[in-house]
Design a protein around this motif. Structure first.
Motif, PDB file in Angstrom:
ATOM      1  N   GLY A 164      39.830  44.462  55.090  1.00  0.00           N
ATOM      2  CA  GLY A 164      38.511  44.249  54.488  1.00  0.00           C
ATOM      3  C   GLY A 164      38.297  45.133  53.279  1.00  0.00           C
ATOM      4  N   ALA A 165      38.730  46.386  53.379  1.00  0.00           N
ATOM      5  CA  ALA A 165      38.602  47.309  52.251  1.00  0.00           C
ATOM      6  C   ALA A 165      39.462  46.857  51.074  1.00  0.00           C
ATOM      7  CB  ALA A 165      38.993  48.724  52.686  1.00  0.00           C
ATOM      8  N   ALA A 166      40.671  46.387  51.369  1.00  0.00           N
ATOM      9  CA  ALA A 166      41.541  45.888  50.295  1.00  0.00           C
ATOM     10  C   ALA A 166      40.895  44.698  49.592  1.00  0.00           C
ATOM     11  CB  ALA A 166      42.904  45.501  50.863  1.00  0.00           C
ATOM     12  N   HIS A 167      40.208  43.870  50.362  1.00  0.00           N
ATOM     13  CA  HIS A 167      39.536  42.701  49.776  1.00  0.00           C
ATOM     14  C   HIS A 167      38.465  43.129  48.775  1.00  0.00           C
ATOM     15  CE1 HIS A 167      37.507  38.921  49.299  1.00  0.00           C
ATOM     16  NE2 HIS A 167      36.411  39.382  49.890  1.00  0.00           N
ATOM     17  N   VAL A 168      37.569  44.018  49.181  1.00  0.00           N
ATOM     18  CA  VAL A 168      36.466  44.394  48.284  1.00  0.00           C
ATOM     19  C   VAL A 168      36.925  45.292  47.129  1.00  0.00           C
ATOM     20  CG1 VAL A 168      34.695  44.064  50.038  1.00  0.00           C
ATOM     21  CG2 VAL A 168      35.677  46.330  49.721  1.00  0.00           C
ATOM     22  N   GLN A 169      38.142  45.797  47.208  1.00  0.00           N
ATOM     23  CA  GLN A 169      38.684  46.604  46.116  1.00  0.00           C
ATOM     24  C   GLN A 169      39.621  45.803  45.208  1.00  0.00           C
ATOM     25  OE1 GLN A 169      40.460  49.941  48.133  1.00  0.00           O
ATOM     26  NE2 GLN A 169      38.490  50.632  48.940  1.00  0.00           N
ATOM     27  N   SER A 170      39.802  44.522  45.518  1.00  0.00           N
ATOM     28  CA  SER A 170      40.736  43.696  44.744  1.00  0.00           C
ATOM     29  C   SER A 170      40.156  43.316  43.390  1.00  0.00           C
ATOM     30  CB  SER A 170      41.080  42.424  45.526  1.00  0.00           C
ATOM     31  OG  SER A 170      39.931  41.586  45.614  1.00  0.00           O
ATOM     32  N   ASP A 171      41.033  43.006  42.465  1.00  0.00           N
ATOM     33  CA  ASP A 171      40.599  42.574  41.139  1.00  0.00           C
ATOM     34  C   ASP A 171      39.794  41.282  41.208  1.00  0.00           C
ATOM     35  OD1 ASP A 171      41.790  44.754  39.906  1.00  0.00           O
ATOM     36  OD2 ASP A 171      43.638  43.664  39.401  1.00  0.00           O
ATOM     37  N   HIS A 172      40.214  40.342  42.061  1.00  0.00           N
ATOM     38  CA  HIS A 172      39.495  39.068  42.126  1.00  0.00           C
ATOM     39  C   HIS A 172      38.109  39.233  42.754  1.00  0.00           C
ATOM     40  CE1 HIS A 172      42.136  39.134  45.730  1.00  0.00           C
ATOM     41  NE2 HIS A 172      41.096  38.613  46.351  1.00  0.00           N
ATOM     42  N   PHE A 173      37.933  40.203  43.659  1.00  0.00           N
ATOM     43  CA  PHE A 173      36.597  40.461  44.202  1.00  0.00           C
ATOM     44  C   PHE A 173      35.709  41.052  43.106  1.00  0.00           C
ATOM     45  CE2 PHE A 173      33.269  42.791  46.365  1.00  0.00           C
ATOM     46  CZ  PHE A 173      32.888  41.915  47.371  1.00  0.00           C
ATOM     47  N   ARG A 174      36.247  41.993  42.354  1.00  0.00           N
ATOM     48  CA  ARG A 174      35.471  42.599  41.261  1.00  0.00           C
ATOM     49  C   ARG A 174      35.086  41.552  40.218  1.00  0.00           C
ATOM     50  NH1 ARG A 174      39.279  47.471  41.610  1.00  0.00           N
ATOM     51  NH2 ARG A 174      38.141  48.839  43.018  1.00  0.00           N
ATOM     52  N   LYS A 175      36.001  40.635  39.945  1.00  0.00           N
ATOM     53  CA  LYS A 175      35.698  39.562  39.003  1.00  0.00           C
ATOM     54  C   LYS A 175      34.577  38.678  39.561  1.00  0.00           C
ATOM     55  CE  LYS A 175      37.667  35.692  36.452  1.00  0.00           C
ATOM     56  NZ  LYS A 175      38.865  34.877  36.199  1.00  0.00           N
ATOM     57  N   ALA A 176      34.641  38.350  40.853  1.00  0.00           N
ATOM     58  CA  ALA A 176      33.609  37.521  41.482  1.00  0.00           C
ATOM     59  C   ALA A 176      32.244  38.216  41.437  1.00  0.00           C
ATOM     60  CB  ALA A 176      33.998  37.194  42.922  1.00  0.00           C
ATOM     61  N   GLN A 177      32.237  39.542  41.531  1.00  0.00           N
ATOM     62  CA  GLN A 177      30.974  40.284  41.438  1.00  0.00           C
ATOM     63  C   GLN A 177      30.299  40.071  40.077  1.00  0.00           C
ATOM     64  OE1 GLN A 177      32.692  44.169  42.694  1.00  0.00           O
ATOM     65  NE2 GLN A 177      30.915  44.250  44.063  1.00  0.00           N
ATOM     66  N   ARG A 178      31.101  39.798  39.070  1.00  0.00           N
ATOM     67  CA  ARG A 178      30.559  39.561  37.724  1.00  0.00           C
ATOM     68  C   ARG A 178      30.253  38.083  37.482  1.00  0.00           C
ATOM     69  NH1 ARG A 178      35.140  42.405  36.687  1.00  0.00           N
ATOM     70  NH2 ARG A 178      36.091  40.596  35.664  1.00  0.00           N
ATOM     71  N   THR A 179      31.117  37.203  37.975  1.00  0.00           N
ATOM     72  CA  THR A 179      31.023  35.796  37.590  1.00  0.00           C
ATOM     73  C   THR A 179      30.187  34.923  38.529  1.00  0.00           C
ATOM     74  OG1 THR A 179      33.089  35.253  38.740  1.00  0.00           O
ATOM     75  CG2 THR A 179      33.244  35.898  36.399  1.00  0.00           C
ATOM     76  N   LEU A 180      30.048  35.294  39.789  1.00  0.00           N
ATOM     77  CA  LEU A 180      29.303  34.434  40.717  1.00  0.00           C
ATOM     78  C   LEU A 180      27.780  34.625  40.672  1.00  0.00           C
ATOM     79  CD1 LEU A 180      31.638  34.289  43.857  1.00  0.00           C
ATOM     80  CD2 LEU A 180      31.624  32.860  41.792  1.00  0.00           C
ATOM     81  N   PRO A 181      27.252  35.853  40.597  1.00  0.00           N
ATOM     82  CA  PRO A 181      25.792  36.018  40.613  1.00  0.00           C
ATOM     83  C   PRO A 181      25.013  35.200  39.583  1.00  0.00           C
ATOM     84  CG  PRO A 181      26.812  38.109  41.072  1.00  0.00           C
ATOM     85  CD  PRO A 181      27.924  37.164  40.674  1.00  0.00           C
ATOM     86  N   PRO A 182      25.510  34.951  38.378  1.00  0.00           N
ATOM     87  CA  PRO A 182      24.727  34.124  37.450  1.00  0.00           C
ATOM     88  C   PRO A 182      24.459  32.697  37.958  1.00  0.00           C
ATOM     89  CG  PRO A 182      26.391  35.350  36.241  1.00  0.00           C
ATOM     90  CD  PRO A 182      26.689  35.531  37.710  1.00  0.00           C
ATOM     91  N   HIS A 183      25.208  32.248  38.953  1.00  0.00           N
ATOM     92  CA  HIS A 183      25.035  30.909  39.514  1.00  0.00           C
ATOM     93  C   HIS A 183      24.123  30.911  40.746  1.00  0.00           C
ATOM     94  CE1 HIS A 183      28.209  29.368  36.915  1.00  0.00           C
ATOM     95  NE2 HIS A 183      28.892  30.448  37.215  1.00  0.00           N
ATOM     96  N   LEU A 184      23.638  32.093  41.148  1.00  0.00           N
ATOM     97  CA  LEU A 184      22.872  32.223  42.389  1.00  0.00           C
ATOM     98  C   LEU A 184      21.377  32.375  42.135  1.00  0.00           C
ATOM     99  CD1 LEU A 184      25.255  34.683  44.269  1.00  0.00           C
ATOM    100  CD2 LEU A 184      25.152  32.181  44.474  1.00  0.00           C
TER     101      LEU A 184
END
Length: 109
Positions: free
Chosen positions: A62-82
């Motif tokens: 779980g920690a590896a997931h939230v520290q991954s590059d794709h998770f960090r990218k999703a933190q930037r790219t998904l919220p504008p659609h919510l």
């Protein structure tokens, strides 16, 4: 395992495209060594709501997931659609896979 369910209220103009919007994030998360599953469903009652059901092998995964590059990218790219911050249930479960729902057992043929 860590079992997580999250509800995402998507802007109406983006709801039909949500599977495409999240496709890269979904693919990359599913490829993580510790990801057991990562599945989206669309609400039958609210077409703008998606539910994510995910599980990771353990806290380290779980920690590896939230520290991954794709998770960090999703933190930037998904919220504008919510419409709002997603709601989440996150629990540790003492099992490694889905259990059978005995109350709806399907007879073997």
């Amino acid at each position: 395992m860590i079992f997580i369910t999250a509800k995402f209220r998507v802007k109406p103009e983006d709801a039909d495209q949500w599977p495409e919007i999240t496709a890269e994030f979904t693919r990359d998360t599913r490829a993580e060594a510790g990801c057991l599953w990562f599945d989206w469903s669309r609400s039958l009652e609210d077409p703008n709501e998606y539910v994510l059901v995910e599980a990771f092998r353990d806290g380290e995964a779980g920690a590896a997931h939230v520290q991954s590059d794709h998770f960090r990218k999703a933190q930037r790219t998904l919220p504008p659609h919510l419409v709002e911050t997603p709601r989440v249930v996150n629990v540790n479960v003492d099992q490694e896979d889905w259990s059978l729902l005995g109350e709806m057992a399907v007879p073997e043929s």
